[in-house]
Design a protein around this motif. Structure first.
Motif, short mmCIF file in Angstrom:
data_model
loop_
_atom_site.label_atom_id
_atom_site.label_comp_id
_atom_site.label_asym_id
_atom_site.label_seq_id
_atom_site.Cartn_x
_atom_site.Cartn_y
_atom_site.Cartn_z
N ALA A 212 0.84 -1.21 0.00
CA ALA A 212 0.00 0.00 0.00
C ALA A 212 0.87 1.26 0.00
O ALA A 212 0.60 2.21 -0.73
CB ALA A 212 -0.94 -0.02 1.21
N VAL A 213 1.93 1.22 0.81
CA VAL A 213 2.80 2.40 0.90
C VAL A 213 3.55 2.62 -0.41
O VAL A 213 3.56 3.73 -0.96
CB VAL A 213 3.81 2.24 2.07
CG1 VAL A 213 4.89 3.32 2.02
CG2 VAL A 213 3.07 2.28 3.40
N GLU A 214 4.14 1.54 -0.94
CA GLU A 214 4.88 1.70 -2.20
C GLU A 214 3.95 2.15 -3.34
O GLU A 214 4.31 3.01 -4.14
CB GLU A 214 5.61 0.40 -2.56
CG GLU A 214 6.50 0.63 -3.78
CD GLU A 214 7.53 -0.46 -4.03
OE1 GLU A 214 7.88 -1.19 -3.07
OE2 GLU A 214 7.99 -0.57 -5.19
N GLN A 434 -7.56 -9.50 -3.66
CA GLN A 434 -8.17 -8.20 -3.91
C GLN A 434 -8.85 -7.67 -2.65
O GLN A 434 -8.62 -6.54 -2.22
CB GLN A 434 -9.24 -8.35 -4.99
CG GLN A 434 -8.88 -7.71 -6.29
CD GLN A 434 -10.02 -7.82 -7.30
OE1 GLN A 434 -10.96 -8.60 -7.14
NE2 GLN A 434 -9.93 -7.03 -8.34
N ARG A 435 -9.66 -8.54 -2.04
CA ARG A 435 -10.41 -8.10 -0.86
C ARG A 435 -9.50 -7.83 0.33
O ARG A 435 -9.74 -6.91 1.11
CB ARG A 435 -11.50 -9.13 -0.52
CG ARG A 435 -12.63 -9.13 -1.54
CD ARG A 435 -13.69 -10.15 -1.20
NE ARG A 435 -14.29 -9.95 0.12
CZ ARG A 435 -15.13 -10.81 0.68
NH1 ARG A 435 -15.46 -11.93 0.06
NH2 ARG A 435 -15.65 -10.55 1.87
N ALA A 436 -8.47 -8.69 0.49
CA ALA A 436 -7.55 -8.50 1.63
C ALA A 436 -6.80 -7.17 1.49
O ALA A 436 -6.68 -6.41 2.46
CB ALA A 436 -6.57 -9.66 1.71
N HIS A 437 -6.32 -6.88 0.29
CA HIS A 437 -5.61 -5.61 0.07
C HIS A 437 -6.55 -4.42 0.30
O HIS A 437 -6.17 -3.44 0.94
CB HIS A 437 -5.02 -5.55 -1.34
CG HIS A 437 -3.73 -6.31 -1.47
ND1 HIS A 437 -2.50 -5.76 -1.22
CD2 HIS A 437 -3.48 -7.60 -1.81
CE1 HIS A 437 -1.54 -6.67 -1.41
NE2 HIS A 437 -2.12 -7.79 -1.77
N GLU A 438 -7.76 -4.53 -0.24
CA GLU A 438 -8.72 -3.44 -0.06
C GLU A 438 -9.05 -3.23 1.42
O GLU A 438 -9.09 -2.10 1.90
CB GLU A 438 -10.01 -3.72 -0.85
CG GLU A 438 -9.90 -3.36 -2.32
CD GLU A 438 -10.94 -4.06 -3.18
OE1 GLU A 438 -11.92 -4.62 -2.62
OE2 GLU A 438 -10.76 -4.08 -4.41
N ALA A 439 -9.28 -4.35 2.12
CA ALA A 439 -9.67 -4.26 3.53
C ALA A 439 -8.55 -3.63 4.36
O ALA A 439 -8.80 -2.78 5.22
CB ALA A 439 -10.02 -5.63 4.08
N ARG A 440 -7.30 -4.02 4.09
CA ARG A 440 -6.17 -3.46 4.84
C ARG A 440 -6.08 -1.95 4.59
O ARG A 440 -5.76 -1.18 5.50
CB ARG A 440 -4.86 -4.16 4.45
CG ARG A 440 -3.61 -3.58 5.10
CD ARG A 440 -3.65 -3.76 6.62
NE ARG A 440 -2.54 -3.10 7.32
CZ ARG A 440 -2.53 -1.82 7.70
NH1 ARG A 440 -3.57 -1.05 7.43
NH2 ARG A 440 -1.50 -1.33 8.35
N ARG A 441 -6.36 -1.55 3.35
CA ARG A 441 -6.26 -0.13 3.00
C ARG A 441 -7.40 0.69 3.61
O ARG A 441 -7.20 1.81 4.05
CB ARG A 441 -6.24 0.05 1.48
CG ARG A 441 -4.91 -0.40 0.89
CD ARG A 441 -4.83 -0.38 -0.62
NE ARG A 441 -3.59 -1.06 -1.02
CZ ARG A 441 -2.92 -0.82 -2.14
NH1 ARG A 441 -3.36 0.08 -3.00
NH2 ARG A 441 -1.81 -1.47 -2.42
N SER A 442 -8.60 0.11 3.65
CA SER A 442 -9.73 0.92 4.13
C SER A 442 -10.01 0.75 5.62
O SER A 442 -10.46 1.68 6.28
CB SER A 442 -10.99 0.62 3.32
OG SER A 442 -11.32 -0.74 3.45
#
Ligand SMILES: [Zn+2]
Length: 574
Positions: A212-214, A434-442
């Motif tokens: 997410a940071v990169e 997809q969902r894991a990345h989205e959930a971590r971000r939101s």
């Protein structure tokens, strides 16, 4: 040290010069840097082949590590070239790309510059590169080492003394013929993963946030964007493929309903997904396998057969089973000025013939791609399994022709399970990611329970009511290395398999007219992007109809499997 000297000389010659090069000069520069990379990749390729042939040789491991570190040193010296190329204004790049003098390096310039909007300054890039060794790369290694060295305790049915096993050994037992052994393996896997759950969850959260940071620093809009760019695919195409996969999940349920019937169980659970139906009866010796593969290839294309034959004649296949040899099979093709090699342990089973056909499909692809230079030699990931799946399917049809009815049922079951694991399972995994990345971000850091819930939902959706995934299975996302190593890698599998299946259908329709176009695709190697390559065989990757062809092919396999099973039942009842 020839490569290091060449790299320093290259940097001396071209640093701060790249933007002023003419197309002809740019070609000269690219061919020089290409030659350096080709040279350094050889000892590395040699080391990994030696390691595969004899993993017990400790000297090979140290040699490999040394070559890896050497590679890192060289990339830092040479990094300026890409960055300077990427800093050239888009209008000038368009001019260069339109210049015929650029020749086959057009693709290199285009793919390099596609990254331009997301590159940082050289200083920032170097910081990211250096800290990754103690950041994301270190975490990846820690994850690998933890799982590889973790002791899984397996309690065989009826014993209370555990056997200590590796993760891989436990996973293999999920394919055991005895249901009680499979349950024991599932218990062992679950208990082992539970012991290190804090680490696995923390590590995964960390990788999600690192990305997410990169992505934010580089200006990517959504988590899978950088993967699409590397794969040279548009979001629209990938989303179309994944959507169609999800719409066709019914095929999975249809297969597992029949599998339940064959196994004679009331209900299938997560431990029955890979249960073997029955052992194949026939054995095929090496010479017969060679004959079979070359004939099957030759009926489609004499050139393909001739290319494959070279592997046997020139001894480019290591097929002997022996202690210390790494498991699994692969085709290694490192540089176009050295020949490809195939590696497997051939044990005369029908499955081994399929593996040989698969690897020789890669082999023919590599052999034809040797027409390209190093930068254009390897294709992108989504097309990597095209030739192998195609070759495998040619041989599958030949093998089925001559098999007994029982072997036919087993062959079809294997083929279907393989296809489904590649197409549907990977699509479900992509959804999890997809969902894991989205959930971590939101929502911020995810708990084990949250991640488990996503995994369970996406995997269960694929099976519908045909397999009831138990509680244990919910945490099994945590041992899938791709999620940590290469985010969003998995969709390339679905993509490649469907592509090959749909193309296979086209090949049958078009007959002899298809062959030269197909060989042309393979010969082009990685010199064109997937859309351009597929245009050679008149395929539009944006066409929903084309992709539906892949699902139709799977459905045909499924119907034939059901028919054979009914025939087999009628025969055994009589
Ligand atoms: Zn393969």
């Amino acid at each position: 040290m020839a490569a290091e000297t060449a790299a320093s000389a290259f940097a001396e010659r071209y640093r701060e010069q790249v933007s002023s090069l003419s197309a002809t000069e740019l070609v000269q520069a690219i061919s020089e840097i290409e030659a350096i990379y080709q040279t350094v990749s050889k000892p590395m390729g040699y080391a990994s082949l030696r390691f595969a042939a004899d993993s017990a040789d400790a000297a090979v491991g140290a040699f490999m590590q040394k070559q890896q570190e050497r590679g890192t040193g060289l990339s830092v010296t040479l990094m300026f070239f890409e960055l300077e190329l990427q800093a050239i204004p888009a209008a000038r790049i368009s001019e260069l790309v339109a210049d015929p003098a650029l020749g086959a390096y057009r693709h290199y310039v285009q793919t390099t510059c596609a990254m331009s909007p997301y590159r940082l300054t050289e200083k920032e890039e170097i910081i990211l590169e250096e800290v990754a060794n103690t950041g994301s790369r270190a975490w990846t290694r820690f994850y690998d080492e933890t799982l590889a060295n973790h002791e899984f305790k397996l309690y065989r049915p009826g014993t209370d003394e555990p056997e200590i096993m590796t993760e891989q050994e436990v996973l293999d037992l999920l394919r055991d013929g005895d249901r009680a052994v499979r349950q024991a393996a599932a218990d062992s896997l679950t208990a082992g993963l539970t012991e290190i759950e804090r680490l696995l969850v923390f590590n995964f959260n960390n990788m999600l946030q690192d990305k997410a940071v990169e992505d934010r620093l580089r200006g990517f809009d959504y988590p899978e964007q950088s993967r699409h760019l590397a794969n040279e695919l548009d979001r629209e195409i990938v989303d179309l493929v994944i959507r169609l996969c999800r719409e066709q999940y019914g095929l999975v349920a249809r297969y597992y309903h029949v599998k339940r019937e064959i196994l004679g169980y009331d209900e299938l659970t997560h431990i029955d997904r890979y249960a073997p139906l029955f052992e194949s009866e026939e054995l095929i010796d090496w010479d017969s396998a060679r004959e079979l593969v070359l004939t099957a290839f030759g009926q489609f294309s004499p050139e393909m057969s001739r290319r494959a034959e070279e592997f046997f004649v020139s001894n480019w296949i290591d097929a002997e089973a022996r202690p210390g040899k790494r498991g699994g099979a692969f085709c290694s093709y490192n540089t176009p000025d050295t020949h490809p090699v195939v590696f497997q342990s051939y044990l005369n089973k029908l499955n081994d013939v399929m593996t040989l056909a698969h690897e020789l499909g890669h082999g023919v692809h590599a052999s034809l791609s040797r027409a390209q230079t190093y930068f254009n030699y390897h294709g992108t990931l989504p097309l990597a399994e095209l030739a192998s799946t195609f070759g495998e399917t040619l041989v599958f049809e030949k093998l089925v022709e001559q098999a007994s009815l029982k072997d036919k049922v087993a062959l079809y079951a294997d083929k279907i399970e393989g296809m489904f694991a590649t197409v549907f399972r990977q699509a479900a995994m992509f959804r999890f990611e997809q969902r894991a990345h989205e959930a971590r971000r939101s929502e911020g850091e995810q708990t084990l329970a949250q991640l488990n819930a996503i995994w369970h939902e996406e995997q269960q959706a694929m099976f519908g009511d045909s397999v009831k995934l138990g509680e244990q299975h919910a945490r099994w996302w945590s041992y899938i290395p791709h999620f940590v190593h290469t985010p969003f890698y998995v969709y390339a599998y679905s993509f490649g398999e469907l592509l090959a299946l749909s193309l296979y259908g086209k090949a049958k329709e078009q007959g002899a007219a298809f062959e030269p176009k197909y060989l042309e695709v393979l010969t082009r190697g990685g010199s064109l992007n997937p859309e351009q390559l597929m245009a050679i065989v008149d395929v539009d990757l944006r066409s929903e109809e084309f992709w539906r062809g892949g699902f139709r092919a799977m459905e045909t396999f499924m119907s034939e499997f059901e028919r054979l099973w009914a025939e087999y039942q009628a025969q055994t009842a009589a």
